[in-house]
Design a protein around this motif. Structure first.
Motif, PDB file in Angstrom:
ATOM      1  N   PRO A 177       0.814  -1.232   0.000  1.00 48.77           N
ATOM      2  CA  PRO A 177       0.000   0.000   0.000  1.00 48.77           C
ATOM      3  C   PRO A 177       0.850   1.286   0.000  1.00 48.77           C
ATOM      4  CG  PRO A 177      -0.794  -1.541   1.668  1.00 48.77           C
ATOM      5  CD  PRO A 177       0.415  -2.166   1.069  1.00 48.77           C
ATOM      6  N   ASP A 178       1.905   1.338   0.794  1.00 47.81           N
ATOM      7  CA  ASP A 178       2.769   2.524   0.851  1.00 47.81           C
ATOM      8  C   ASP A 178       3.502   2.771  -0.458  1.00 47.81           C
ATOM      9  OD1 ASP A 178       2.257   3.247   3.337  1.00 47.81           O
ATOM     10  OD2 ASP A 178       4.270   2.880   4.156  1.00 47.81           O
ATOM     11  N   ALA A 179       3.869   1.651  -1.100  1.00 49.57           N
ATOM     12  CA  ALA A 179       4.743   1.721  -2.268  1.00 49.57           C
ATOM     13  C   ALA A 179       4.115   2.520  -3.397  1.00 49.57           C
ATOM     14  CB  ALA A 179       5.080   0.320  -2.740  1.00 49.57           C
ATOM     15  N   ALA A 180       2.808   2.366  -3.577  1.00 47.70           N
ATOM     16  CA  ALA A 180       2.129   3.072  -4.662  1.00 47.70           C
ATOM     17  C   ALA A 180       2.306   4.573  -4.481  1.00 47.70           C
ATOM     18  CB  ALA A 180       0.648   2.700  -4.675  1.00 47.70           C
ATOM     19  N   HIS A 181       2.187   5.017  -3.238  1.00 50.83           N
ATOM     20  CA  HIS A 181       2.307   6.444  -2.983  1.00 50.83           C
ATOM     21  C   HIS A 181       3.738   6.933  -3.196  1.00 50.83           C
ATOM     22  CE1 HIS A 181       2.069  10.296  -0.748  1.00 50.83           C
ATOM     23  NE2 HIS A 181       1.001  10.366  -1.521  1.00 50.83           N
ATOM     24  N   LEU A 182       4.703   6.084  -2.833  1.00 48.10           N
ATOM     25  CA  LEU A 182       6.116   6.447  -3.047  1.00 48.10           C
ATOM     26  C   LEU A 182       6.406   6.546  -4.546  1.00 48.10           C
ATOM     27  CD1 LEU A 182       7.791   4.230  -0.303  1.00 48.10           C
ATOM     28  CD2 LEU A 182       7.490   6.725  -0.283  1.00 48.10           C
ATOM     29  N   PHE A 183       5.880   5.591  -5.288  1.00 44.77           N
ATOM     30  CA  PHE A 183       6.081   5.608  -6.736  1.00 44.77           C
ATOM     31  C   PHE A 183       5.420   6.857  -7.335  1.00 44.77           C
ATOM     32  CE2 PHE A 183       5.115   4.186 -11.142  1.00 44.77           C
ATOM     33  CZ  PHE A 183       6.412   3.942 -11.548  1.00 44.77           C
ATOM     34  N   PHE A 184       4.241   7.182  -6.805  1.00 47.80           N
ATOM     35  CA  PHE A 184       3.563   8.394  -7.270  1.00 47.80           C
ATOM     36  C   PHE A 184       4.445   9.632  -7.056  1.00 47.80           C
ATOM     37  CE2 PHE A 184       1.169  12.184  -5.978  1.00 47.80           C
ATOM     38  CZ  PHE A 184       0.619  12.510  -7.205  1.00 47.80           C
ATOM     39  N   GLN A 185       5.092   9.702  -5.899  1.00 44.97           N
ATOM     40  CA  GLN A 185       5.940  10.868  -5.617  1.00 44.97           C
ATOM     41  C   GLN A 185       7.075  10.980  -6.617  1.00 44.97           C
ATOM     42  OE1 GLN A 185       6.964  12.004  -1.587  1.00 44.97           O
ATOM     43  NE2 GLN A 185       5.636  10.376  -0.834  1.00 44.97           N
ATOM     44  N   LEU A 186       7.631   9.815  -6.986  1.00 47.63           N
ATOM     45  CA  LEU A 186       8.713   9.828  -7.971  1.00 47.63           C
ATOM     46  C   LEU A 186       8.208  10.289  -9.340  1.00 47.63           C
ATOM     47  CD1 LEU A 186      11.627   9.223  -8.776  1.00 47.63           C
ATOM     48  CD2 LEU A 186      10.879   6.909  -9.337  1.00 47.63           C
ATOM     49  N   VAL A 187       7.071   9.732  -9.740  1.00 46.57           N
ATOM     50  CA  VAL A 187       6.510  10.092 -11.050  1.00 46.57           C
ATOM     51  C   VAL A 187       6.187  11.590 -11.085  1.00 46.57           C
ATOM     52  CG1 VAL A 187       4.526   9.745 -12.594  1.00 46.57           C
ATOM     53  CG2 VAL A 187       5.676   7.776 -11.590  1.00 46.57           C
ATOM     54  N   SER A 188       5.645  12.118 -10.000  1.00 46.63           N
ATOM     55  CA  SER A 188       5.340  13.559  -9.954  1.00 46.63           C
ATOM     56  C   SER A 188       6.607  14.375 -10.064  1.00 46.63           C
ATOM     57  CB  SER A 188       4.695  13.981  -8.640  1.00 46.63           C
ATOM     58  OG  SER A 188       3.702  13.137  -8.294  1.00 46.63           O
ATOM     59  N   ARG A 189       7.618  13.911  -9.367  1.00 52.54           N
ATOM     60  CA  ARG A 189       8.867  14.665  -9.383  1.00 52.54           C
ATOM     61  C   ARG A 189       9.455  14.724 -10.786  1.00 52.54           C
ATOM     62  NH1 ARG A 189      12.967  15.550  -4.871  1.00 52.54           N
ATOM     63  NH2 ARG A 189      11.012  15.201  -3.817  1.00 52.54           N
ATOM     64  N   ARG A 190       9.371  13.615 -11.512  1.00 52.17           N
ATOM     65  CA  ARG A 190       9.967  13.575 -12.854  1.00 52.17           C
ATOM     66  C   ARG A 190       9.051  14.179 -13.917  1.00 52.17           C
ATOM     67  NH1 ARG A 190      14.582  10.670 -13.559  1.00 52.17           N
ATOM     68  NH2 ARG A 190      14.185  10.841 -15.777  1.00 52.17           N
ATOM     69  N   TYR A 191       7.780  14.282 -13.598  1.00 47.49           N
ATOM     70  CA  TYR A 191       6.778  14.700 -14.566  1.00 47.49           C
ATOM     71  C   TYR A 191       7.186  15.980 -15.309  1.00 47.49           C
ATOM     72  CZ  TYR A 191       2.268  16.271 -16.349  1.00 47.49           C
ATOM     73  OH  TYR A 191       1.242  16.718 -17.152  1.00 47.49           O
ATOM     74  N   GLU A 192       7.203  15.907 -16.599  1.00 47.24           N
ATOM     75  CA  GLU A 192       7.559  17.023 -17.498  1.00 47.24           C
ATOM     76  C   GLU A 192       8.990  17.521 -17.314  1.00 47.24           C
ATOM     77  OE1 GLU A 192       4.303  19.844 -17.224  1.00 47.24           O
ATOM     78  OE2 GLU A 192       3.306  18.857 -18.911  1.00 47.24           O
ATOM     79  N   ARG A 193       9.800  16.788 -16.544  1.00 49.49           N
ATOM     80  CA  ARG A 193      11.207  17.162 -16.427  1.00 49.49           C
ATOM     81  C   ARG A 193      12.100  16.064 -16.968  1.00 49.49           C
ATOM     82  NH1 ARG A 193       9.672  20.039 -11.366  1.00 49.49           N
ATOM     83  NH2 ARG A 193       9.454  17.986 -10.475  1.00 49.49           N
ATOM     84  N   GLY A 194      11.900  14.856 -16.433  1.00 47.98           N
ATOM     85  CA  GLY A 194      12.741  13.743 -16.871  1.00 47.98           C
ATOM     86  C   GLY A 194      11.883  12.683 -17.530  1.00 47.98           C
ATOM     87  N   ALA A 195      12.412  12.088 -18.579  1.00 48.37           N
ATOM     88  CA  ALA A 195      11.663  11.060 -19.295  1.00 48.37           C
ATOM     89  C   ALA A 195      11.666   9.748 -18.503  1.00 48.37           C
ATOM     90  CB  ALA A 195      12.284  10.843 -20.669  1.00 48.37           C
ATOM     91  N   MET A 196      10.605   8.965 -18.712  1.00 48.60           N
ATOM     92  CA  MET A 196      10.551   7.629 -18.107  1.00 48.60           C
ATOM     93  C   MET A 196      10.191   6.614 -19.180  1.00 48.60           C
ATOM     94  SD  MET A 196       8.719   8.129 -14.409  1.00 48.60           S
ATOM     95  CE  MET A 196       8.981   6.455 -13.845  1.00 48.60           C
ATOM     96  N   LEU A 197      10.764   5.425 -19.037  1.00 46.28           N
ATOM     97  CA  LEU A 197      10.384   4.310 -19.886  1.00 46.28           C
ATOM     98  C   LEU A 197       9.969   3.199 -18.926  1.00 46.28           C
ATOM     99  CD1 LEU A 197      12.377   2.934 -22.937  1.00 46.28           C
ATOM    100  CD2 LEU A 197      11.007   1.498 -21.450  1.00 46.28           C
ATOM    101  N   VAL A 198       8.706   2.790 -19.019  1.00 47.69           N
ATOM    102  CA  VAL A 198       8.187   1.799 -18.088  1.00 47.69           C
ATOM    103  C   VAL A 198       7.767   0.558 -18.872  1.00 47.69           C
ATOM    104  CG1 VAL A 198       6.393   1.322 -16.362  1.00 47.69           C
ATOM    105  CG2 VAL A 198       7.355   3.632 -16.541  1.00 47.69           C
ATOM    106  N   THR A 199       8.207  -0.609 -18.439  1.00 48.81           N
ATOM    107  CA  THR A 199       7.699  -1.838 -19.065  1.00 48.81           C
ATOM    108  C   THR A 199       6.758  -2.518 -18.079  1.00 48.81           C
ATOM    109  OG1 THR A 199       9.192  -3.604 -18.290  1.00 48.81           O
ATOM    110  CG2 THR A 199      10.036  -2.160 -20.042  1.00 48.81           C
ATOM    111  N   SER A 200       5.721  -3.146 -18.621  1.00 51.01           N
ATOM    112  CA  SER A 200       4.769  -3.838 -17.756  1.00 51.01           C
ATOM    113  C   SER A 200       4.100  -4.975 -18.504  1.00 51.01           C
ATOM    114  CB  SER A 200       3.709  -2.849 -17.253  1.00 51.01           C
ATOM    115  OG  SER A 200       2.777  -3.523 -16.435  1.00 51.01           O
ATOM    116  N   ASN A 201       3.810  -6.041 -17.762  1.00 51.62           N
ATOM    117  CA  ASN A 201       3.071  -7.149 -18.360  1.00 51.62           C
ATOM    118  C   ASN A 201       1.571  -6.980 -18.117  1.00 51.62           C
ATOM    119  OD1 ASN A 201       3.311  -7.543 -15.608  1.00 51.62           O
ATOM    120  ND2 ASN A 201       3.286  -9.773 -15.768  1.00 51.62           N
ATOM    121  N   ARG A 202       1.193  -5.847 -17.524  1.00 53.33           N
ATOM    122  CA  ARG A 202      -0.213  -5.598 -17.250  1.00 53.33           C
ATOM    123  C   ARG A 202      -0.710  -4.432 -18.086  1.00 53.33           C
ATOM    124  NH1 ARG A 202      -0.990  -7.840 -11.939  1.00 53.33           N
ATOM    125  NH2 ARG A 202      -3.179  -7.265 -12.153  1.00 53.33           N
ATOM    126  N   ALA A 203      -1.930  -4.565 -18.613  1.00 46.31           N
ATOM    127  CA  ALA A 203      -2.534  -3.474 -19.381  1.00 46.31           C
ATOM    128  C   ALA A 203      -2.786  -2.306 -18.439  1.00 46.31           C
ATOM    129  CB  ALA A 203      -3.840  -3.940 -20.008  1.00 46.31           C
TER     130      ALA A 203
END
Ligand code: ADP
Ligand code: MG
Length: 261
Positions: A177-203
């Protein structure tokens, strides 16, 4: 000190180490090719620059922490007809990194997501960008650990720094449960500043389950999808294809089925 030693010392002081180390060969080559002074100087500078570029690339590869060595040339597009080769080529130019956009590589196991992620990371390094590759589970574990130790800020900056962050295998394991929020913080921090490439086996539609929280999943997707390239690979596992080819899987396929007659 003779002239040669003096020149070597000067080159050392100027940190022109490639020139210094190959000096005799370079001078011979310039003589053999009867180069003008300008041409010879150009060749010398080219060698020095080439060595520096190679150094930077080697160092960047070390820092990127790729799990294996793969490149785009080694990717068999014929085996994956659902992939748009032109789209991959466009992404390989690195424009998405300059623009701070996201790339999502989605598909079942074995279709080459990690291969492409590493190959695109490699292109990014050659283009001069800093890259960091991390499995999603490691990323989240590192953030959670830092959070517990009161060092979250430091870890977030670490993952926010590279121009391209590759997060591999998101959704392979559901998040705490905590991890999702931590990941969100990272994504927000990088948003429109640093590019991300994410791979997933889930739609993308299943990410609510992955993050265990529909609200956080929506917030994450909102940012990731805003400026994004979504690539969905619908194909067979390349690993299994190789096995099938070599006949390893034939037996299973040809095994007699229980008759219901
Ligand atoms: P995924 O991350 O989608 O589970 P991988 O990228 O790890 O799959 O691919 C599994 C193995 O098969 C890797 O060794 C990869 O290099 C190879 N592979 C997958 N697809 C291809 C392809 N189209 N051409 C060449 N090698 C491939
Ligand atoms: Mg993978």
């Amino acid at each position: 000190m003779d002239g040669h030693d003096h020149l070597t010392a000067l080159l050392s002081r100027l940190k022109l180490t490639a020139l210094r180390d190959q000096l005799d060969n370079l001078i011979d080559e310039a003589g053999r090719r009867e180069l003008t002074i300008r041409e010879a100087l150009t060749m010398f500078c080219e060698r020095e620059v080439a060595r520096r570029d190679q150094r930077r690339i080697d160092m960047a590869f070390g820092l990127a922490r790729f799990p294996f060595v793969r490149d785009l040339t080694g990717f068999d597009f014929g085996a994956q007809p659902s992939l748009d080769k032109a789209q991959i080529r466009e992404i390989a130019t690195g424009r998405f990194i300059a623009n701070g956009e996201a790339v999502l590589l989605l598909g079942p196991p074995g279709v080459g997501k990690t291969h492409l992620a590493v190959a695109l990371g490699r292109e990014a390094i050659i283009a001069g960008y800093t890259v960091l590759f991390t499995p999603a589970t490691t990323l989240v574990a590192q953030l959670a650990k830092a959070h517990g130790e009161g060092r979250l800020e430091e870890k977030l900056s670490h993952y926010a720094k590279p121009r391209l962050l590759i997060v591999d295998e998101l959704g392979y394991l559901p998040f705490e449960p905590d991890a999702a929020h931590l990941f969100f913080q990272l994504v927000s921090r990088r948003y429109e500043r640093g590019a991300m490439l994410v791979t997933s086996n889930r739609a993308v539609g299943e990410w609510g389950q992955v993050f265990g929280d529909a609200v956080v999943a929506t917030a994450i997707l909102d940012r990731l999808l805003h400026h994004s390239h979504v690539i969905t690979i619908r194909g067979d596992s390349y690993r299994l294809r190789e096995k099938r080819r070599s006949g390893l899987l034939q037996k299973t396929a040809a095994a007699p089925q229980p008759s219901n007659a």
